[in-house]
Enzyme design. Structure first.
Site, PDB file in Angstrom:
ATOM      1  N   SER A 157       0.806  -1.217   0.000  1.00 14.36           N
ATOM      2  CA  SER A 157       0.000   0.000   0.000  1.00 14.36           C
ATOM      3  C   SER A 157       0.844   1.274   0.000  1.00 14.36           C
ATOM      4  O   SER A 157       0.422   2.280  -0.548  1.00 14.36           O
ATOM      5  CB  SER A 157      -0.962  -0.001   1.186  1.00 14.36           C
ATOM      6  OG  SER A 157      -0.273  -0.173   2.397  1.00 14.36           O
ATOM      7  N   HIS A 196      -5.041  -3.234  -3.028  1.00 16.54           N
ATOM      8  CA  HIS A 196      -4.639  -2.246  -4.039  1.00 16.54           C
ATOM      9  C   HIS A 196      -4.528  -2.842  -5.439  1.00 16.54           C
ATOM     10  O   HIS A 196      -4.190  -2.144  -6.383  1.00 16.54           O
ATOM     11  CB  HIS A 196      -3.324  -1.584  -3.636  1.00 16.54           C
ATOM     12  CG  HIS A 196      -3.488  -0.762  -2.407  1.00 16.54           C
ATOM     13  ND1 HIS A 196      -4.067   0.488  -2.420  1.00 16.54           N
ATOM     14  CD2 HIS A 196      -3.230  -1.045  -1.118  1.00 16.54           C
ATOM     15  CE1 HIS A 196      -4.137   0.951  -1.191  1.00 16.54           C
ATOM     16  NE2 HIS A 196      -3.634   0.036  -0.376  1.00 16.54           N
ATOM     17  N   LYS A 210     -11.825   0.441  -2.695  1.00 19.48           N
ATOM     18  CA  LYS A 210     -10.753   1.144  -3.411  1.00 19.48           C
ATOM     19  C   LYS A 210     -11.097   1.209  -4.902  1.00 19.48           C
ATOM     20  O   LYS A 210     -11.957   1.982  -5.288  1.00 19.48           O
ATOM     21  CB  LYS A 210      -9.421   0.490  -3.070  1.00 19.48           C
ATOM     22  CG  LYS A 210      -9.049   0.876  -1.632  1.00 19.48           C
ATOM     23  CD  LYS A 210      -7.843   0.254  -1.044  1.00 19.48           C
ATOM     24  CE  LYS A 210      -7.631   0.870   0.346  1.00 19.48           C
ATOM     25  NZ  LYS A 210      -6.881   0.024   1.250  1.00 19.48           N
TER      26      LYS A 210
HETATM   27  C1  LIG Z   1      -7.065  -0.130   2.653  1.00 16.70           C
HETATM   28  C2  LIG Z   1      -6.469  -1.437   3.001  1.00 16.70           C
HETATM   29  C3  LIG Z   1      -7.150  -2.345   3.810  1.00 16.70           C
HETATM   30  C4  LIG Z   1      -8.435  -1.989   4.471  1.00 16.70           C
HETATM   31  O1  LIG Z   1      -9.480  -2.032   3.573  1.00 16.70           O
HETATM   32  P1  LIG Z   1     -10.806  -1.197   3.906  1.00 16.70           P
HETATM   33  O2  LIG Z   1     -11.840  -1.849   3.094  1.00 16.70           O
HETATM   34  O3  LIG Z   1     -10.518   0.216   3.530  1.00 16.70           O
HETATM   35  O4  LIG Z   1     -11.038  -1.347   5.387  1.00 16.70           O
HETATM   36  C5  LIG Z   1      -6.584  -3.579   4.014  1.00 16.70           C
HETATM   37  N1  LIG Z   1      -5.395  -3.906   3.483  1.00 16.70           N
HETATM   38  C6  LIG Z   1      -4.698  -3.052   2.723  1.00 16.70           C
HETATM   39  C7  LIG Z   1      -3.401  -3.470   2.152  1.00 16.70           C
HETATM   40  C8  LIG Z   1      -5.208  -1.783   2.476  1.00 16.70           C
HETATM   41  O5  LIG Z   1      -4.502  -0.919   1.755  1.00 16.70           O
END
Ligand SMILES: *Cc1c(COP(=O)(O)O)cnc(C)c1O
Length: 398
Positions: free
Chosen positions: A179, A207, A238
């Site tokens: 991330s 991601h 995302k």
């Molecule tokens: C954003 C993210 C999460 C969390 O996901 P949400 O649905 O926003 O709670 C988990 N793992 C990674 C690698 C992330 O970047």
């Protein structure tokens, strides 16, 4: 209030360390350009990679579901909140991920906590990349398993730990596209090790889902290891522009999680409008590969431009471009400068990244135009020139 004297003190400490955080309010729908504090800026820090968060077809599906099925699910999945629409999205996700079954969670954070804590316990061991997302780290802690942290994306470091650690069950967990670095896990080699040492593999495709792989199925799809990864997890919040998350794998895995994952069992099911929108988002991911292509093109344009300005952006070749600055205060100064010059690019500081590696985490979207990307690069270039001027001036006065 009684007993809360520590609050002011703790906030002051954060201020002094340059680590105090504030919320910035966005005044219109999420898009490549945003209105922030009355100012129109190019967003370089959204995970809405495909530009689906404000897509009319998703909004329409959500509105229709709200009218037909209601706004709330009314109960947890295991009580009475499991609706047809949840089951249909799960089937769609399973086929998207090329596996037998999928299970919805209320966010990626919920999924990671629930799944890791269900899969391993006090008699077990979990092997975790040192740059894994906080939600994976918290899942490891919550599980009470022994946590073995291997060097970032380093399979020999992982193998050494696997060789030296006996446990009832063993689980390797990793981000797929990291991330904050934007680089990819060596997933094929990790699967090789898992098979050699008899471990499970869990990959967090937060991601990569919708962006990476021939059909947007993620890094596991790109590398053809869907059948070798025990637990594929990803978020709907995302690239898919919605909210919520999924875990995908065997039917047995899903049945096990329905019975053991506390973040599934003890929380209200996802609202029907969100589920309906996510289903449309998946359709678009399948039908419009040009969105993924635009992300790749924009990322290449941004990386090339930033390198030309002399920025240190690491070796990753994805839609996440880390502009490494180091010092947290210098990072926030750059972020402020960029904002003044029409670019929203949030500074990322510890504890989100290791100390000494504060950065601007720049991300591109399918909906950025070439002009948006070029304007963003210009702002970075001006910041670099200004920095150079300041250095010359301070050198001249000493
Ligand atoms: C954003 C993210 C999460 C969390 O996901 P949400 O649905 O926003 O709670 C988990 N793992 C990674 C690698 C992330 O970047």
């Amino acid at each position: 209030m009684a007993g809360d004297g520590f609050l002011a003190h703790e906030l002051e400490r954060l201020d002094e360390a340059g680590l105090r955080r504030h919320l910035r309010v966005v005044e219109e729908a999420q898009d490549a350009r945003l209105l922030v504090g009355g100012k129109s800026v190019i967003s370089l820090c959204s995970n809405n990679y495909l530009g689906l968060a404000n897509h009319p077809a998703l909004a329409e599906a959500a509105a229709r579901a709200a009218r037909d099925l209601g706004v709330g699910a009314g109960a947890s999945r295991l009580v009475s909140g499991s609706m047809r629409i949840h089951a249909e999205l799960e089937e769609q996700l399973a086929s998207f991920k090329g596996v037998e079954a999928a299970l919805l969670f209320n966010s990626g954070y919920h999924a990671n906590l629930g799944v890791i804590a269900a899969a391993v316990g006090a008699e077990d061991a979990v092997f975790s990349d040192e740059l894994n997302h906080a939600s994976l780290i918290d899942g490891c802690r919550l599980s009470r398993a022994r946590v073995c942290i291997y060097r970032h994306a380093d399979v020999s470091s992982l193998e050494e730990l696997l060789r030296g650690t006996k446990a009832r069950r063993r689980l390797i967990v990793t981000d797929s596209i990291f991330s904050m670095e934007g680089d990819a896990a060596p997933l094929r080699e990790i699967c090789d090790l898992a098979e050699r040492y008899g471990c499970m593999v869990m990959v967090d495709e937060a991601h990569a889902t919708g962006v990476v792989g021939p059909n947007g199925g993620g890094l596991a799809e790109e590398l053809g290891v869907q059948q070798r990864v025990t637990i594929q997890m990803g978020t709907l919040g995302k690239a898919l522009g919605c909210f919520g998350a999924y875990v995908a794998g065997s039917r047995r895995l899903v049945d096990f999680l329905i019975n053991t994952a506390r973040t599934l069992i003890f929380t209200t099911a996802l609202p029907p409008p969100v589920v309906a929108a996510a289903s449309v988002a998946l359709d678009i991911v399948g039908k419009e590969p040009e969105r993924r292509e635009a992300v790749r093109r924009n990322a290449l344009r941004l990386r090339t431009g930033l390198r030309d300005c002399g920025y240190e952006i690491g070796r990753a070749e994805t839609h996440i471009v880390p502009v490494i600055i180091g010092d947290p205060n210098a990072t926030m100064r750059l972020s402020d400068f960029l904002f003044d010059h029409g670019v929203l690019a949030q500074g990322i500081r510890p504890p989100t990244v290791p100390p000494g590696t504060s950065r601007i985490r720049a991300t591109v979207m399918a909906t950025h135009s070439d002009r948006d990307i070029d304007a963003a690069i210009s702002a970075f270039r001006e910041a670099a020139l200004q920095e150079e001027d300041d250095r010359l001036l301070s050198g001249a006065s000493s």
